[in-house]
Design an enzyme around this catalytic site. Structure first.
Site, PDB file in Angstrom:
ATOM      1  N   ASN A  95       9.670 -11.460  -1.284  1.00 34.37           N
ATOM      2  CA  ASN A  95       8.691 -12.345  -1.927  1.00 34.37           C
ATOM      3  C   ASN A  95       9.028 -12.714  -3.376  1.00 34.37           C
ATOM      4  O   ASN A  95       8.665 -13.788  -3.834  1.00 34.37           O
ATOM      5  CB  ASN A  95       7.273 -11.757  -1.827  1.00 34.37           C
ATOM      6  N   GLY A 115       8.403  -2.689  -0.991  1.00 35.80           N
ATOM      7  CA  GLY A 115       8.278  -3.188   0.373  1.00 35.80           C
ATOM      8  C   GLY A 115       7.094  -2.571   1.085  1.00 35.80           C
ATOM      9  O   GLY A 115       6.105  -2.167   0.461  1.00 35.80           O
ATOM     10  N   SER A 116       7.192  -2.457   2.394  1.00 32.92           N
ATOM     11  CA  SER A 116       6.072  -2.006   3.213  1.00 32.92           C
ATOM     12  C   SER A 116       5.867  -0.499   3.102  1.00 32.92           C
ATOM     13  O   SER A 116       6.811   0.265   2.862  1.00 32.92           O
ATOM     14  CB  SER A 116       6.299  -2.376   4.680  1.00 32.92           C
ATOM     15  N   GLU A 140       7.083   1.020  -4.658  1.00 32.50           N
ATOM     16  CA  GLU A 140       6.059  -0.007  -4.896  1.00 32.50           C
ATOM     17  C   GLU A 140       5.709  -0.586  -3.538  1.00 32.50           C
ATOM     18  O   GLU A 140       6.490  -1.343  -2.953  1.00 32.50           O
ATOM     19  CB  GLU A 140       6.594  -1.083  -5.837  1.00 32.50           C
ATOM     20  N   LEU A 141       4.528  -0.232  -3.032  1.00 31.19           N
ATOM     21  CA  LEU A 141       4.197  -0.530  -1.642  1.00 31.19           C
ATOM     22  C   LEU A 141       3.024  -1.504  -1.539  1.00 31.19           C
ATOM     23  O   LEU A 141       2.811  -2.324  -2.413  1.00 31.19           O
ATOM     24  CB  LEU A 141       3.919   0.790  -0.916  1.00 31.19           C
ATOM     25  N   CYS A 199       1.738  -8.169  -3.090  1.00 31.54           N
ATOM     26  CA  CYS A 199       0.965  -6.977  -2.761  1.00 31.54           C
ATOM     27  C   CYS A 199      -0.298  -6.847  -3.601  1.00 31.54           C
ATOM     28  O   CYS A 199      -1.186  -6.066  -3.262  1.00 31.54           O
ATOM     29  CB  CYS A 199       1.826  -5.729  -2.889  1.00 31.54           C
ATOM     30  N   GLU A 212      -3.315  -4.601   4.805  1.00 31.25           N
ATOM     31  CA  GLU A 212      -2.745  -5.557   3.857  1.00 31.25           C
ATOM     32  C   GLU A 212      -2.481  -6.871   4.590  1.00 31.25           C
ATOM     33  O   GLU A 212      -1.627  -6.943   5.460  1.00 31.25           O
ATOM     34  CB  GLU A 212      -1.444  -5.027   3.256  1.00 31.25           C
TER      35      GLU A 212
END
Length: 485
Positions: A159, A235-236, A255-256, A289, A383
């Site tokens: 993204n 990411g996820s 960083e989720l 996110c 999410e």
């Protein structure tokens, strides 16, 4: 349809690009479905070589490189990126589907990240330790210094393929480390262009290496390599926590995901709030996110805000990301758009109402507002990562705190109120890594601490904080007994 030149790229190890004898993957423009790139995927042996080269260059070069030289390289890279900004903007539009107006924002932020890192390289320092605080330490001198770790493995998402990559590469270089980057396979072309920037800026070959290909095939080999000292991943959630387990004793920053709560009290400036929500919920088709997802609105202003928000969202112009007028581009793939549409339909089947949007055409999802949602609906509790905002009424401060915190996620939140005492109470009570007062959750400046709690991750990004986490503290003590000091 106008034919575009296909960009061919492969993994880059020790300054050499591998563009043959490897599995190939196509990179597709999400708006036109046109193939714009071809990448040659790395093998596990390539991963091994990239890490080993990075380790060699760390010990032979980067570890000894003075701070002023690391700072210079990053400053020159910033200048080069700025001068080639429109080239990056066009590439972001083509491979990520990011409207050019948003791409320019990402490029400006990326330039700033490099400049922050350039400044940060010169601000790494330790401290004197007062050894005589302890009995027996009267004749000792002690001090600490920050030292680089070695090889940093960076895994980045689709993204923000420029800015989020630089949030990992730039502080690593500033600290004196080397990097092996695994970019998202849907947006790998930007990484190749970033490499050329650093190459031209004078970064030694092998200090920054790129491995191309699917994370499912390369990720484990990268994060488990014994020479990798730190893993930084955006990411996820499921992938992130798997990486943490695989990384074992390595330093890890994750960083989720999130389902960011934003809260509008009845004393808020509605016009300002609506404008911010539109930006926060629909920038890059909601594929961030910290995008506005759960919008809690105090009941007395609920109808008014809903009416104003629907009117504002209907003015958003969808279209080709390369068109200057476009405000909403496609999602990254049609599959992602189909999933978003299915979540909306599932919510409707369970009793939700669509106030606007709710449909898709190919990878384009119309900006959507839902009402009458329930906490158990996916559009609320999971999410959504799409241009979908759910309106939820509330009555009291205590009620909305409970609702906002009733989530496995906790990245950032936004609170709109003209009562500063209430704003600080909310900031203290919300279980998130960051809280904005009179701003939406999506806002991020590149020098601030950024990172979540609960399932939203561990650790903090933001250049200063990343540099600190990409170094170790080494203590040095000197016995001066019998010497004049």
């Amino acid at each position: 349809m106008k034919t575009v030149e296909v960009i061919v790229c492969g993994s880059i190890i020790a300054g050499k690009e591998i563009v043959s004898d490897r599995k190939e993957l196509s990179v597709t423009n999400p708006f036109t479905n046109e193939i714009i790139g071809q990448i040659f995927c790395a093998t596990e042996e390539d991963v091994q070589e990239a890490v080993e080269i990075a380790d060699q260059v760390y010990h032979s070069t980067m570890k000894q490189m003075p701070a002023y030289e690391r700072s210079r390289i990053l400053r020159v890279a910033a200048d080069l990126l700025e001068s080639r900004g429109e080239e990056f903007v066009r590439l972001l539009a083509m491979e990520a589907g990011k409207p050019v107006r948003e791409g320019r924002v990402e490029v400006k932020r990326a330039v700033q990240v490099l400049r922050f890192a350039s400044e940060g390289a010169k601000q790494i320092k330790g401290e004197q330790i007062p050894m005589d605080n302890a009995i027996g330490g009267e004749h000792q001198i002690g001090f600490s210094k920050r030292v680089p770790l070695g090889v940093v493995a960076a895994i980045t998402p689709f993204n923000f393929p420029l800015n989020l990559a630089l949030h990992k590469i730039a502080p690593a270089i500033a600290a004196g480390n080397t990097v092996v980057l695994k970019p998202a396979e849907k947006t790998p072309l930007t990484a190749g262009l970033v490499y050329k920037i650093f190459q031209e800026a004078g970064l030694p070959e092998g200090a920054f290496n790129i491995i191309m290909g699917p994370g499912s095939e390369l990720g484990e080999a990268l994060v488990t390599h014994k020479l990798v000292k730190k893993v930084t991943f955006t990411g996820s959630g499921p992938v992130g926590w798997q990486i943490k387990n695989l990384a074992y004793r390595k330093k890890v920053t994750l960083e989720l995901g999130s389902n960011a709560p934003n809260i509008i009290f009845d004393d808020a400036d509605l016009e300002s709030a609506v404008s911010s929500i539109v930006r926060g919920g629909y920038t890059f088709a909601g594929q961030a996110c910290v995008s506005v997802q759960r919008l809690y609105v105090q009941r007395g202003i609920y109808d008014s805000l809903a009416e104003q928000l629907v009117a504002a969202v209907k003015t958003l112009t969808p279209g080709d990301p390369l068109d200057e007028a476009t405000m909403i581009g496609p999602m990254i793939t049609e599959e992602a758009a189909i999933r978003a549409e299915a979540w909306v339909q599932e919510a409707v089947d369970q009793g939700a109402d669509i106030l606007c949007g709710g449909k898709r055409e190919g990878a384009m999802v119309k900006p959507t507002i839902l009402a009458n949602v329930q906490p158990s609906m996916k559009v609320v509790c999971a999410e959504v990562f799409a241009p979908i905002v759910s309106l939820i009424p509330f009555d009291s401060e205590e009620e909305v705190i409970r609702a906002a915190n009733d989530s496995e996620y906790g990245l950032q939140a936004g609170v709109f109120t003209n009562d500063i005492n209430r704003g600080f109470r909310m900031a203290d009570c919300l279980e998130t890594g960051g809280v904005w007062i009179n701003e939406v959750s999506v806002l991020r400046y590149d020098h601030m601490p950024y990172g979540g709690v609960k399932s939203s991750g561990i650790g903090k990004e933001g250049i200063q904080y990343a540099i600190e986490d990409m170094t170790d503290i080494k203590f040095i003590g000197i016995n001066v007994r019998g010497r004049t000091i």
